[in-house]
Design an enzyme around this catalytic site. Structure first.
Site, PDB file in Angstrom:
ATOM      1  N   ALA A 149       0.841  -1.202   0.000  1.00  0.00           N
ATOM      2  CA  ALA A 149       0.000   0.000   0.000  1.00  0.00           C
ATOM      3  C   ALA A 149       0.872   1.245   0.000  1.00  0.00           C
ATOM      4  CB  ALA A 149      -0.924   0.006   1.220  1.00  0.00           C
ATOM      5  N   ASP A 150       0.287   2.329  -0.475  1.00  0.00           N
ATOM      6  CA  ASP A 150       0.944   3.634  -0.424  1.00  0.00           C
ATOM      7  C   ASP A 150      -0.132   4.705  -0.255  1.00  0.00           C
ATOM      8  OD1 ASP A 150       3.635   5.069  -0.826  1.00  0.00           O
ATOM      9  OD2 ASP A 150       2.274   6.189  -2.136  1.00  0.00           O
ATOM     10  N   THR A 151       0.176   5.715   0.555  1.00  0.00           N
ATOM     11  CA  THR A 151      -0.778   6.786   0.852  1.00  0.00           C
ATOM     12  C   THR A 151      -0.148   8.138   0.554  1.00  0.00           C
ATOM     13  OG1 THR A 151      -1.796   5.469   2.619  1.00  0.00           O
ATOM     14  CG2 THR A 151      -2.207   7.846   2.656  1.00  0.00           C
ATOM     15  N   GLY A 201      -3.406   3.693  -2.367  1.00  0.00           N
ATOM     16  CA  GLY A 201      -3.429   2.610  -3.338  1.00  0.00           C
ATOM     17  C   GLY A 201      -3.050   1.310  -2.639  1.00  0.00           C
TER      18      GLY A 201
END
Length: 204
Positions: A76-78, A113
């Site tokens: 995940a990436d924010t 994501g």
């Protein structure tokens, strides 16, 4: 719940203690696996939600060669998105102060994501949350940055910390997405894995 995950060895590829806590909150048994220095750059043509989705897939690709059959990896990436640009992790104290000044009294977006990957298939999704900050004075901003040292957080803040208690006026969307993992959406995706028809097949 999530009995369909018993056939997988679930891997969380993240250094984030917040993501670890949130995934554990779903009742998922998992192990953490991380690689140093995963390249998180992205093409300048990407905007908004496309950026963390691209990076989440990039993180998955970095681990793919080490994956074994039966493993299910979550990456995940924010990002924080304001004025058509990314507010990433602050470089230093002044950068953190300026980010919070820019967001004070305004609404910004948080995009995460998430990528689910096995050796056979991959599926991904994004989540969006709008966050409105109240007006913050310089003393409040400096207090938060100096006391909480939010240098590891996109946008220089953690919504679950003091700044969220006193500064967040309104949230539209998933609160947990702002923390770094949209667990409600993730739960729905994990539940549906018994028939991953929408997944993208990976060439071996």
């Amino acid at each position: 719940m999530l009995d369909n995950l018993k056939k997988y060895r679930v891997i969380l590829a993240s250094n984030s203690p917040r993501r670890r806590e949130l995934l554990a909150g779903l009742g998922v048994e998992y192990e953490v696996r991380t690689l140093p220095d995963v390249d998180e750059s992205y093409p300048d043509t990407l905007k908004g939600a496309d950026i963390p989705l691209y990076i989440a897939k990039k993180k998955a690709d970095a681990h793919l060669s080490m994956m074994k059959p039966g493993e299910l990896m979550i990456t995940a990436d924010t990002i924080v998105w304001l004025d058509n640009k990314v507010l990433g992790k602050p470089r230093d104290r002044e950068d953190a102060l300026q980010m919070l000044r820019d967001m004070a009294g305004r609404t910004h977006e948080v995009f995460t994501g998430v990528c689910l990957t096995t050796t056979e298939w991959q599926r991904s999704f994004t989540a969006q949350t709008e966050v409105r900050f109240s007006r913050l004075d310089e003393e409040e901003i400096a207090y938060y940055v100096d006391k909480y040292q939010p240098m590891d957080k996109a946008g220089a803040y953690g919504v679950q910390e003091w700044i969220g208690f006193i500064g967040v006026e309104n949230i539209s969307g998933s609160y947990y997405n702002v923390m770094g993992l949209p667990v409600q959406r993730l739960y729905k995706e994990l539940i549906s894995l018994s028939s991953p028809s929408s997944a993208e097949c990976l060439s071996r």
